[in-house]
Scaffold this motif. Structure first.
Motif, PDB file in Angstrom:
ATOM      1  N   SER A 272       0.565  -1.353  -0.133  1.00  0.00           N
ATOM      2  CA  SER A 272       0.215  -0.288   0.085  1.00  0.00           C
ATOM      3  C   SER A 272       0.982   1.414   0.180  1.00  0.00           C
ATOM      4  O   SER A 272       0.219   2.071  -0.556  1.00  0.00           O
ATOM      5  N   ASP A 319      -4.881   2.515  -0.375  1.00  0.00           N
ATOM      6  CA  ASP A 319      -6.056   1.901   0.414  1.00  0.00           C
ATOM      7  C   ASP A 319      -6.800   0.689  -0.702  1.00  0.00           C
ATOM      8  O   ASP A 319      -7.613   0.348  -1.386  1.00  0.00           O
ATOM      9  N   GLU A 321      -9.027  -2.017   0.049  1.00  0.00           N
ATOM     10  CA  GLU A 321      -9.663  -2.013   0.739  1.00  0.00           C
ATOM     11  C   GLU A 321     -11.359  -0.531  -0.548  1.00  0.00           C
ATOM     12  O   GLU A 321     -12.109  -1.133  -0.622  1.00  0.00           O
ATOM     13  N   THR A 322     -10.720   0.368   0.404  1.00  0.00           N
ATOM     14  CA  THR A 322     -11.862   1.316  -0.442  1.00  0.00           C
ATOM     15  C   THR A 322     -11.346   2.131  -1.435  1.00  0.00           C
ATOM     16  O   THR A 322     -12.165   3.092  -2.230  1.00  0.00           O
ATOM     17  N   GLY A 323     -10.208   1.973  -2.546  1.00  0.00           N
ATOM     18  CA  GLY A 323      -9.617   2.562  -3.507  1.00  0.00           C
ATOM     19  C   GLY A 323      -9.111   3.476  -2.968  1.00  0.00           C
ATOM     20  O   GLY A 323      -8.938   4.482  -4.151  1.00  0.00           O
ATOM     21  N   MET A 324      -8.820   3.990  -1.974  1.00  0.00           N
ATOM     22  CA  MET A 324      -8.653   5.749  -1.399  1.00  0.00           C
ATOM     23  C   MET A 324      -6.984   5.328  -2.336  1.00  0.00           C
ATOM     24  O   MET A 324      -5.732   4.850  -1.995  1.00  0.00           O
ATOM     25  N   PHE A 375     -10.672   9.958  -3.349  1.00  0.00           N
ATOM     26  CA  PHE A 375     -12.060   9.721  -2.845  1.00  0.00           C
ATOM     27  C   PHE A 375     -12.807   8.745  -2.887  1.00  0.00           C
ATOM     28  O   PHE A 375     -13.477   9.547  -2.862  1.00  0.00           O
ATOM     29  N   PHE A 377     -16.502   7.915  -1.627  1.00  0.00           N
ATOM     30  CA  PHE A 377     -17.387   7.644  -0.810  1.00  0.00           C
ATOM     31  C   PHE A 377     -18.122   6.484  -0.907  1.00  0.00           C
ATOM     32  O   PHE A 377     -18.138   5.323   0.298  1.00  0.00           O
ATOM     33  N   THR A 378     -19.015   6.308  -2.066  1.00  0.00           N
ATOM     34  CA  THR A 378     -18.971   5.259  -2.209  1.00  0.00           C
ATOM     35  C   THR A 378     -19.304   4.529  -3.858  1.00  0.00           C
ATOM     36  O   THR A 378     -18.122   5.293  -4.370  1.00  0.00           O
ATOM     37  N   ARG A 379     -19.485   3.334  -3.773  1.00  0.00           N
ATOM     38  CA  ARG A 379     -19.158   3.115  -5.466  1.00  0.00           C
ATOM     39  C   ARG A 379     -20.035   4.522  -6.420  1.00  0.00           C
ATOM     40  O   ARG A 379     -19.343   3.624  -7.673  1.00  0.00           O
ATOM     41  N   ARG A 382     -17.478   9.877  -5.984  1.00  0.00           N
ATOM     42  CA  ARG A 382     -16.128   9.995  -5.150  1.00  0.00           C
ATOM     43  C   ARG A 382     -15.104  11.080  -5.115  1.00  0.00           C
ATOM     44  O   ARG A 382     -15.942  12.114  -5.738  1.00  0.00           O
TER      45      ARG A 382
END
Length: 636
Positions: A272, A319, A321-324, A375, A377-379, A382
């Motif tokens: 990461s 990240d 998991e979150t795609g950030m 970032f 926020f949801t699918r 962003r």
């Protein structure tokens, strides 16, 4: 008057320490390669031919290109030709035609004798003609070389060649022998270290001129584990060019020697988080000499010594998991430039020339910090936030040069993207720029200013069903430039520029073969004098631009497109007398458009686009204009 800053030599000593520390860590990779051509890739072969014709008002442009790389009768044949032509028709009696043409051709043939030896031949040609009475009117160069290519092993290739060159520079014809020795180090792996490089020694002896083009380039890289790797790039170039100066009866010679060293270390702490450290050192010396042909030179021989040092450190976090995604970079660049004459400075004339050259000396330091955050926020939602800030210090040692200044630049951007539904996407962008320039001496301080730009741009994409797409974009922009001392400089005035824009692009497919396209663009903008302290302005002029285009398209089969339509454009300009707005001018043009696209294959295409417009001016007169663009790309 402020004292000149004493930080030039001190800055170099500090950064010299940084170089010693950083260069002991790593070795360079894919940046700062612009001075050297990439190594040839025998697998990347593409044979193409293209023709581009464009007419815009009274300007005509032709571009033709052919690239061939093929094997025939056991020989490898490579051809690269590019022809460009520009014609400008000037109205008047009699009508004038300004024209310039440039043709470049390179043809090479390589025939293998056995696995180690090949015979090679090369023809290079460059012809330039300019009938615009600017600079050199006609120059031409043709050279023919022959030699061999010897491969003592699978990693090394040597190619000595000899030939003849003919030059024509504004009627002065030269000819002479050409020597070339090329070397290529094919990709080589030694204990995990990857090496490759190339070099060339090229000399043209065109009595009385001497031309040179030498270079050497070595790249090495080692991958330790994952994305952790270390790379080094070292290069040297030497170019010598000589030109006739017929007006002064002399010959001008320009000799450039450049050296570069680049070092890059990528280190992966985890899957990461990773960092990168980069250092680049670049040194260039340019000598400009004159020698007599029919008269003694009146100019002094001069030189330029340039040194540049760039260093940066990057950090990237992602990240999974979150795609950030978050990145940051810190960079520092230093550049010095010294000018001098290559003659004793005992006489008054020599000292004056030396002072004129020294006045050009400068030293610049730029420090910058940038960051980016992506970032989700949801699918379906962003946000993207980015920003950067940099400071430039520009110093001139000469007492007669008052260009010393500091520059502050700050930029930021915030964007959000939202997939509201399957049929609707929304995005909002807010960005701004602040640029502050401060001259250190009173002789130039009247130009001290702050420029502020703020822009807000929402956008929508609407797809209610498969055959219909509509994109709408809006933009509101404000640009304010404020001078620090406008109350003392009568010719300096702060000003403002504001703009509103709206664009609509809509496409509707009536069937598999028929469709409609609509485009609209509206732009309103005004300019005026600004009083920043009271945040008031006095408008000077304003504009309203309107563009509308509608076309119907027909695709009888895959790869074939016909389209016809109509295009309208108008511009209304207003001036202001006090608070009253007065119509100043109105220009309108309208006419049909056409488009033909024929896709011969996956990589071959013929396209023709044209439009005719009847332009009506503010005084009631009209003018007919024809415009056309033709583009032909064929993969052989």
């Amino acid at each position: 008057m402020p004292m000149r800053r004493d930080g030039v030599t001190g800055g170099w000593s500090r950064l010299a320490t940084v170089v010693v520390l950083l260069t002991s860590v790593a070795a360079a990779q894919d940046t700062q390669r612009e001075a050297y051509e990439p190594l040839p890739d025998s697998l990347a072969r593409r044979n193409v031919a293209s023709i581009l014709f464009e007419r815009n008002l009274n300007t005509f442009n032709w571009t033709g290109a052919v690239i061939v790389d093929t094997n025939s009768f056991g020989s490898r044949i490579r051809l690269n030709e590019l022809f460009t032509s520009n014609i400008i028709l000037l109205e008047g009696t009699p009508a004038q035609r300004l024209r310039s043409d440039h043709q470049r051709l390179a043809l090479s043939v390589n025939h293998p004798v056995n696995n180690e030896l090949s015979v090679a031949g090369e023809w290079l040609s460059s012809i330039y003609s300019d009938k615009k009475s600017v600079g050199l009117s006609t120059t031409a160069s043709n050279s023919v070389l022959g030699g061999i290519e010897y491969l003592p092993n699978e990693f090394l290739a040597l190619s000595p060649m000899i030939g003849h060159r003919w030059d024509n520079q504004a009627g002065a014809r030269d000819k002479g022998l050409t020597y070339e020795l090329g070397a290529r180090l094919n990709p080589l792996d030694l204990d995990g270290y990857h090496f490759e490089g190339n070099a060339q020694f090229h000399q043209d002896r065109l009595d009385p001129r001497l031309l040179e083009q030498h270079f050497a380039h070595l790249k090495t890289e080692k991958t330790f584990i994952g994305r952790t790797r270390d790379s080094l790039d070292i290069g040297f170039t030497r170019n010598r060019r000589e030109f006739y100066a017929f007006s002064s009866g002399t010959m001008e010679s320009r000799i450039e020697n450049a050296f570069s060293f680049a070092n890059l270390l990528n280190y992966e702490f985890s899957s990461s988080f990773a960092t990168a450290l980069f250092v680049n050192v670049y040194s260039r010396v340019l000598d400009k000499d004159f020698r007599s042909l029919t008269a003694m030179p009146t100019q002094f021989n001069t030189g330029i010594d340039e040194f540049r040092l760039d260093a940066s450190i990057d950090a990237t976090y992602q990240d999974e998991e979150t795609g950030m995604l978050a990145t940051t970079r810190f960079t520092r660049s230093e550049r010095s430039e010294k000018h001098f004459i290559k003659a004793p400075t005992a006489g008054a004339r020599e000292r004056l020339a030396q002072d004129q050259e020294t006045r050009k000396d400068n030293f610049a330091v730029r420090t910058a910090l940038s960051a980016l955050l992506d970032f989700p926020f949801t699918r379906s939602d962003r946000a993207l936030l980015s920003g950067a800030a940099s400071i430039l210090r520009y110093d001139t040692p000469a007492d007669s040069n008052f260009e010393d200044r500091d520059e502050l630049l700050v930029v930021f951007s915030l964007s959000t993207m939202h997939a509201v539904s399957r049929a609707l996407d929304l995005s909002f962008t807010l960005d701004g720029t602040l640029n502050h320039i401060v001259y250190l001496f009173s002789e130039r301080s009247a130009n001290n200013n702050i420029n502020r730009v703020l822009r807000f741009a929402p956008r929508t994409l609407f797809r209610p069903f498969t055959n219909f797409t509509s994109m709408n974009a809006f933009e509101v922009l404000a640009n304010y430039t404020v001078y620090d001392f406008e109350d003392r400089a009568t010719q300096v005035r702060s000003f403002s520029y504001r703009q509103f824009g709206w664009m609509d692009s809509t496409s509707l497919d009536l069937s598999r073969t028929l469709g409609l396209d609509f485009f609209a663009y509206l732009k309103l903008y005004d300019r005026g004098q600004l009083n920043w302290s009271e945040f008031s302005e006095r408008r000077e002029n304003s504009f309203i631009d309107k563009t509308y285009a509608l076309q119907a398209r027909f695709m009888p089969e895959a790869g074939l497109l016909f389209a016809v339509g109509v295009r309208y454009f108008s511009q209304t300009r207003y001036t202001y007398v006090g608070q009253d707005r007065k119509l100043d001018s109105f220009v309108r043009s309208v006419g049909p458009t056409c488009l033909i696209v024929w896709q011969l294959s996956r990589r071959s295409e013929v396209g023709i686009k044209g439009w005719y417009e009847q332009r009506r001016l503010g005084d009631g007169s009209s003018k007919s204009l024809t415009n056309m663009t033709m583009n032909i790309n064929i993969t052989l």
